[in-house]
Write a protein that holds these residues in place. Structure first.
Motif, mmCIF file in Angstrom:
data_model
loop_
_atom_site.group_PDB
_atom_site.id
_atom_site.type_symbol
_atom_site.label_atom_id
_atom_site.label_comp_id
_atom_site.label_asym_id
_atom_site.label_seq_id
_atom_site.Cartn_x
_atom_site.Cartn_y
_atom_site.Cartn_z
ATOM 1 N N LEU A 276 -24.437 18.858 21.017
ATOM 2 C CA LEU A 276 -23.944 17.950 22.047
ATOM 3 C C LEU A 276 -22.505 18.285 22.408
ATOM 4 C CD1 LEU A 276 -25.280 14.579 20.627
ATOM 5 C CD2 LEU A 276 -26.171 15.815 22.601
ATOM 6 N N PRO A 277 -22.073 17.907 23.603
ATOM 7 C CA PRO A 277 -20.655 18.057 23.933
ATOM 8 C C PRO A 277 -19.807 17.253 22.949
ATOM 9 C CG PRO A 277 -21.911 17.403 25.869
ATOM 10 C CD PRO A 277 -22.835 17.313 24.702
ATOM 11 N N LEU A 278 -18.610 17.722 22.695
ATOM 12 C CA LEU A 278 -17.681 17.017 21.824
ATOM 13 C C LEU A 278 -17.027 15.896 22.619
ATOM 14 C CD1 LEU A 278 -16.070 16.908 19.127
ATOM 15 C CD2 LEU A 278 -14.410 18.411 20.234
ATOM 16 N N VAL A 279 -17.177 14.668 22.160
ATOM 17 C CA VAL A 279 -16.508 13.513 22.773
ATOM 18 C C VAL A 279 -15.683 12.880 21.667
ATOM 19 C CG1 VAL A 279 -16.773 11.320 23.984
ATOM 20 C CG2 VAL A 279 -18.426 13.162 24.376
ATOM 21 N N THR A 280 -14.378 12.830 21.858
ATOM 22 C CA THR A 280 -13.503 12.339 20.802
ATOM 23 C C THR A 280 -12.374 11.498 21.380
ATOM 24 O OG1 THR A 280 -12.309 13.027 18.822
ATOM 25 C CG2 THR A 280 -12.006 14.366 20.775
ATOM 26 N N PHE A 281 -11.709 10.753 20.499
ATOM 27 C CA PHE A 281 -10.636 9.848 20.904
ATOM 28 C C PHE A 281 -9.327 10.242 20.224
ATOM 29 C CE2 PHE A 281 -7.966 6.191 19.941
ATOM 30 C CZ PHE A 281 -7.723 5.712 21.216
ATOM 31 N N VAL A 282 -8.232 10.156 20.983
ATOM 32 C CA VAL A 282 -6.886 10.374 20.447
ATOM 33 C C VAL A 282 -6.011 9.220 20.939
ATOM 34 C CG1 VAL A 282 -4.874 11.896 20.431
ATOM 35 C CG2 VAL A 282 -7.165 12.875 20.534
ATOM 36 N N GLU A 283 -5.284 8.611 20.013
ATOM 37 C CA GLU A 283 -4.398 7.512 20.398
ATOM 38 C C GLU A 283 -3.213 8.057 21.198
ATOM 39 O OE1 GLU A 283 -2.072 3.715 18.361
ATOM 40 O OE2 GLU A 283 -3.069 5.201 17.094
#
Length: 147
Positions: A65-72
């Motif tokens: 899957l595509p990489l979906v990530t969060f950064v503050e």
């Protein structure tokens, strides 16, 4: 926009100040990607076969899957732009999947930031804070991400 990019196969980094909402958004998008039987590719919708591979392209699988990530990210803090840029650089360097490299070396050996959408904004606060969030923060982030 983020969801649509992920469904088109782009790796996506969401940078925002609200950690809880950001992580919930990532979880929701990833859940949809895992459960959905169609993917939007270009301007058409391609049907995924029973193995999770796009019939025409052969380059998408539910294991990849595509990489979906969060950064503050706090647009009102200059050091936050540097932190986000560093986190994105690390994601680009460290999240290249070995099985994808062997199947598509051209795509993943030249992995880079392709699109940046600055969408921070506030109104009704102090002029100084408004300038930091609406202008200075996005400029600093953009400059920090440039090669």
């Amino acid at each position: 926009i983020v969801r649509d990019l992920a469904f088109r196969g782009y790796d996506v980094v969401i940078a925002a100040r609200d950690v809880k909402r950001g992580e919930e958004l990532v979880d929701g998008i990833m859940k949809e990607l895992r459960e959905c039987d169609t993917r939007i590719v270009g301007t058409s919708v391609d049907v995924v076969d029973g193995n999770g591979v796009i019939d025409d392209e052969g380059d998408y699988s539910k294991d990849n899957l595509p990489l979906v990530t969060f950064v503050e990210y706090h647009a009102d803090r200059p050091e936050s732009a540097k932190d986000v840029a560093s986190a994105i650089e690390n994601l680009i360097k460290n999240n290249i999947r070995e099985e994808t490299i062997s199947s598509n070396p051209t795509l993943h050996n030249t992995r880079k930031l392709t699109i940046l959408i600055n969408n921070a904004g506030i109104m009704g606060k102090s002029k100084q804070l408004t300038m930091k969030v609406n202008l200075i923060g996005p400029v600093l982030l953009t400059m920090a991400l440039l090669p």
